[in-house]
Design a protein around this motif. Structure first.
Motif, PDB file in Angstrom:
ATOM      1  N   ASP A   1     -13.518  16.944  20.526  1.00  0.00           N
ATOM      2  CA  ASP A   1     -13.070  15.733  19.840  1.00  0.00           C
ATOM      3  C   ASP A   1     -11.704  15.988  19.221  1.00  0.00           C
ATOM      4  O   ASP A   1     -11.534  16.902  18.415  1.00  0.00           O
ATOM      5  CB  ASP A   1     -14.064  15.334  18.746  1.00  0.00           C
ATOM      6  CG  ASP A   1     -15.403  14.905  19.318  1.00  0.00           C
ATOM      7  OD1 ASP A   1     -15.413  14.285  20.396  1.00  0.00           O
ATOM      8  OD2 ASP A   1     -16.446  15.184  18.684  1.00  0.00           O
ATOM      9  N   ASN A   2     -10.731  15.186  19.581  1.00  0.00           N
ATOM     10  CA  ASN A   2      -9.375  15.315  19.070  1.00  0.00           C
ATOM     11  C   ASN A   2      -9.015  14.072  18.272  1.00  0.00           C
ATOM     12  O   ASN A   2      -9.742  13.069  18.293  1.00  0.00           O
ATOM     13  CB  ASN A   2      -8.398  15.507  20.236  1.00  0.00           C
ATOM     14  CG  ASN A   2      -7.150  16.257  19.819  1.00  0.00           C
ATOM     15  OD1 ASN A   2      -6.828  16.373  18.638  1.00  0.00           O
ATOM     16  ND2 ASN A   2      -6.428  16.777  20.799  1.00  0.00           N
ATOM     17  N   TRP A   3      -7.889  14.112  17.542  1.00  0.00           N
ATOM     18  CA  TRP A   3      -7.476  12.938  16.787  1.00  0.00           C
ATOM     19  C   TRP A   3      -5.978  12.986  16.557  1.00  0.00           C
ATOM     20  O   TRP A   3      -5.354  14.033  16.570  1.00  0.00           O
ATOM     21  CB  TRP A   3      -8.232  12.841  15.464  1.00  0.00           C
ATOM     22  CG  TRP A   3      -7.910  13.930  14.492  1.00  0.00           C
ATOM     23  CD1 TRP A   3      -8.297  15.231  14.556  1.00  0.00           C
ATOM     24  CD2 TRP A   3      -7.124  13.823  13.297  1.00  0.00           C
ATOM     25  NE1 TRP A   3      -7.818  15.937  13.491  1.00  0.00           N
ATOM     26  CE2 TRP A   3      -7.103  15.107  12.693  1.00  0.00           C
ATOM     27  CE3 TRP A   3      -6.452  12.768  12.672  1.00  0.00           C
ATOM     28  CZ2 TRP A   3      -6.406  15.350  11.516  1.00  0.00           C
ATOM     29  CZ3 TRP A   3      -5.773  13.014  11.491  1.00  0.00           C
ATOM     30  CH2 TRP A   3      -5.763  14.286  10.925  1.00  0.00           C
ATOM     31  N   ASP A   4      -5.409  11.795  16.375  1.00  0.00           N
ATOM     32  CA  ASP A   4      -3.981  11.647  16.137  1.00  0.00           C
ATOM     33  C   ASP A   4      -3.732  11.658  14.630  1.00  0.00           C
ATOM     34  O   ASP A   4      -4.264  10.811  13.905  1.00  0.00           O
ATOM     35  CB  ASP A   4      -3.483  10.343  16.754  1.00  0.00           C
ATOM     36  CG  ASP A   4      -1.963  10.217  16.721  1.00  0.00           C
ATOM     37  OD1 ASP A   4      -1.389  10.267  15.621  1.00  0.00           O
ATOM     38  OD2 ASP A   4      -1.358  10.066  17.797  1.00  0.00           O
ATOM     39  N   GLU A   5      -2.918  12.618  14.153  1.00  0.00           N
ATOM     40  CA  GLU A   5      -2.675  12.735  12.718  1.00  0.00           C
ATOM     41  C   GLU A   5      -1.998  11.500  12.147  1.00  0.00           C
ATOM     42  O   GLU A   5      -2.225  11.141  10.990  1.00  0.00           O
ATOM     43  CB  GLU A   5      -1.803  13.962  12.425  1.00  0.00           C
ATOM     44  CG  GLU A   5      -2.522  15.280  12.588  1.00  0.00           C
ATOM     45  CD  GLU A   5      -1.696  16.434  12.063  1.00  0.00           C
ATOM     46  OE1 GLU A   5      -1.072  16.285  10.990  1.00  0.00           O
ATOM     47  OE2 GLU A   5      -1.675  17.484  12.718  1.00  0.00           O
TER      48      GLU A   5
ATOM     49  N   GLY B   1      -4.769   8.381  13.058  1.00  0.00           N
ATOM     50  CA  GLY B   1      -6.177   8.612  12.750  1.00  0.00           C
ATOM     51  C   GLY B   1      -7.102   8.290  13.909  1.00  0.00           C
ATOM     52  O   GLY B   1      -8.325   8.373  13.780  1.00  0.00           O
ATOM     53  N   GLU B   2      -6.529   7.942  15.056  1.00  0.00           N
ATOM     54  CA  GLU B   2      -7.326   7.576  16.226  1.00  0.00           C
ATOM     55  C   GLU B   2      -7.997   8.807  16.831  1.00  0.00           C
ATOM     56  O   GLU B   2      -7.383   9.855  16.996  1.00  0.00           O
ATOM     57  CB  GLU B   2      -6.431   6.908  17.271  1.00  0.00           C
ATOM     58  CG  GLU B   2      -7.164   6.482  18.532  1.00  0.00           C
ATOM     59  CD  GLU B   2      -6.229   5.881  19.571  1.00  0.00           C
ATOM     60  OE1 GLU B   2      -6.707   5.548  20.676  1.00  0.00           O
ATOM     61  OE2 GLU B   2      -5.024   5.772  19.281  1.00  0.00           O
ATOM     62  N   SER B   3      -9.270   8.677  17.185  1.00  0.00           N
ATOM     63  CA  SER B   3     -10.033   9.764  17.794  1.00  0.00           C
ATOM     64  C   SER B   3     -10.048   9.606  19.308  1.00  0.00           C
ATOM     65  O   SER B   3     -10.068   8.486  19.832  1.00  0.00           O
ATOM     66  CB  SER B   3     -11.482   9.768  17.268  1.00  0.00           C
ATOM     67  OG  SER B   3     -11.499   9.982  15.875  1.00  0.00           O
ATOM     68  N   PHE B   4     -10.032  10.738  20.013  1.00  0.00           N
ATOM     69  CA  PHE B   4     -10.087  10.700  21.465  1.00  0.00           C
ATOM     70  C   PHE B   4     -10.574  12.064  21.964  1.00  0.00           C
ATOM     71  O   PHE B   4     -10.641  13.033  21.213  1.00  0.00           O
ATOM     72  CB  PHE B   4      -8.717  10.367  22.065  1.00  0.00           C
ATOM     73  CG  PHE B   4      -7.606  11.292  21.624  1.00  0.00           C
ATOM     74  CD1 PHE B   4      -7.258  12.405  22.374  1.00  0.00           C
ATOM     75  CD2 PHE B   4      -6.916  11.046  20.445  1.00  0.00           C
ATOM     76  CE1 PHE B   4      -6.240  13.258  21.977  1.00  0.00           C
ATOM     77  CE2 PHE B   4      -5.891  11.892  20.024  1.00  0.00           C
ATOM     78  CZ  PHE B   4      -5.555  12.994  20.788  1.00  0.00           C
ATOM     79  N   LYS B   5     -10.926  12.129  23.238  1.00  0.00           N
ATOM     80  CA  LYS B   5     -11.430  13.355  23.846  1.00  0.00           C
ATOM     81  C   LYS B   5     -10.281  14.116  24.521  1.00  0.00           C
ATOM     82  O   LYS B   5      -9.386  13.529  25.109  1.00  0.00           O
ATOM     83  CB  LYS B   5     -12.513  13.042  24.882  1.00  0.00           C
ATOM     84  CG  LYS B   5     -13.746  12.351  24.323  1.00  0.00           C
ATOM     85  CD  LYS B   5     -14.571  13.284  23.462  1.00  0.00           C
ATOM     86  CE  LYS B   5     -15.877  12.625  23.037  1.00  0.00           C
ATOM     87  NZ  LYS B   5     -16.697  13.526  22.190  1.00  0.00           N
ATOM     88  N   SER B   6     -10.336  15.444  24.414  1.00  0.00           N
ATOM     89  CA  SER B   6      -9.345  16.296  25.075  1.00  0.00           C
ATOM     90  C   SER B   6     -10.059  17.461  25.745  1.00  0.00           C
ATOM     91  O   SER B   6     -11.222  17.763  25.438  1.00  0.00           O
ATOM     92  CB  SER B   6      -8.319  16.825  24.068  1.00  0.00           C
ATOM     93  OG  SER B   6      -7.536  15.798  23.525  1.00  0.00           O
TER      94      SER B   6
END
Length: 230
Positions: free
Chosen positions: A135-139, A142-147
């Motif tokens: 699980d990743n996220w954009d600082e 704040g959006e979460s996404f898969k990497s």
């Protein structure tokens, strides 16, 4: 260092004779204490690793340090440096989230090149070079996404020779803090990084330059700067 809800702490408590758990968030410490209530060998300490003195830990025998607090490079680097400086005999360092945190990987790679740590081996997912999802996220948003990554989930290293010099960086970080009323907690506002070539980078206010004030000796003083676009 950094315990969140204490699940890893419970595992460590089942392996080691004593576990010292440090976190800045007292709520996390309370939750972790509940998760480890069956273990009588865990000590919980509320501390800000960037502000409080590490000397409070110096009188304890520490064989292994698990670094899992703030994952930004400046913080991981400081935690590793202070662990090598203040904890003894400290045979091993464990770096969590090596696989998906750039600051953790950079710290491990720098310390390994300098000889401060050695014989590093991957642990957890990806230790065999296979890809795994996290699980990743954009600082910024704040959006979460898969990497995906094929770096190992964590890294365990032996303490190297010449640890003290090898743990040092070629830059100086000056941290600035904001006090809020009522004055209950110290809040980190940002970092100024003084590079040896006279450049100045910051975590929040843009880049600039610095020069030494001759009458003050060898201390860096900010001379000028430019603000990043908002």
């Amino acid at each position: 260092l950094g315990i969140y809800h204490g699940h890893t702490t419970a595992v460590l408590a089942a392996i080691f004779q004593k576990v010292i758990s440090v976190d800045i968030e007292e709520d996390y410490l309370r939750v972790a204490a509940n998760h480890t209530r069956e273990h009588g060998n865990v000590v919980f300490i509320a501390a800000d690793l960037m502000v409080d003195s590490w000397k409070v830990l110096r009188s304890n025998r520490v064989d292994v340090a698990v670094i899992d607090a703030n994952h930004k490079y400046e913080f991981v680097r400081a935690d590793a440096h202070n662990a090598l400086e203040y904890l003894s005999p400290l045979h091993h360092l464990v770096f969590d989230d090596y696989g998906h945190e750039v600051g953790v990987r950079r710290t491990v790679q720098e310390l390994e090149r300098a000889g401060a740590i050695r014989d590093c081996q991957g642990i957890g997912q990806g230790r065999d070079g296979s890809y795994w999802q996290f699980d990743n996220w954009d600082e910024d948003t704040g959006e979460s996404f898969k990497s995906w990554t094929n770096y190992s989930e964590g890294m365990i290293c032996r303490r190297g020779e010449g640890t003290r010099d090898g743990a040092n960086t070629d830059f100086t970080d000056k941290r600035f803090y904001v006090y809020k009323q009522p004055m209950v907690k110290l809040h980190n506002a940002g970092i100024f990084r003084f590079m040896p070539d006279g450049t100045l980078t910051t975590s929040a206010w843009g880049d600039g330059s610095w020069e030494t004030a001759p009458e003050l000796g060898d201390g860096p003083t900010a001379a000028s700067g430019r603000k990043r676009d908002a």
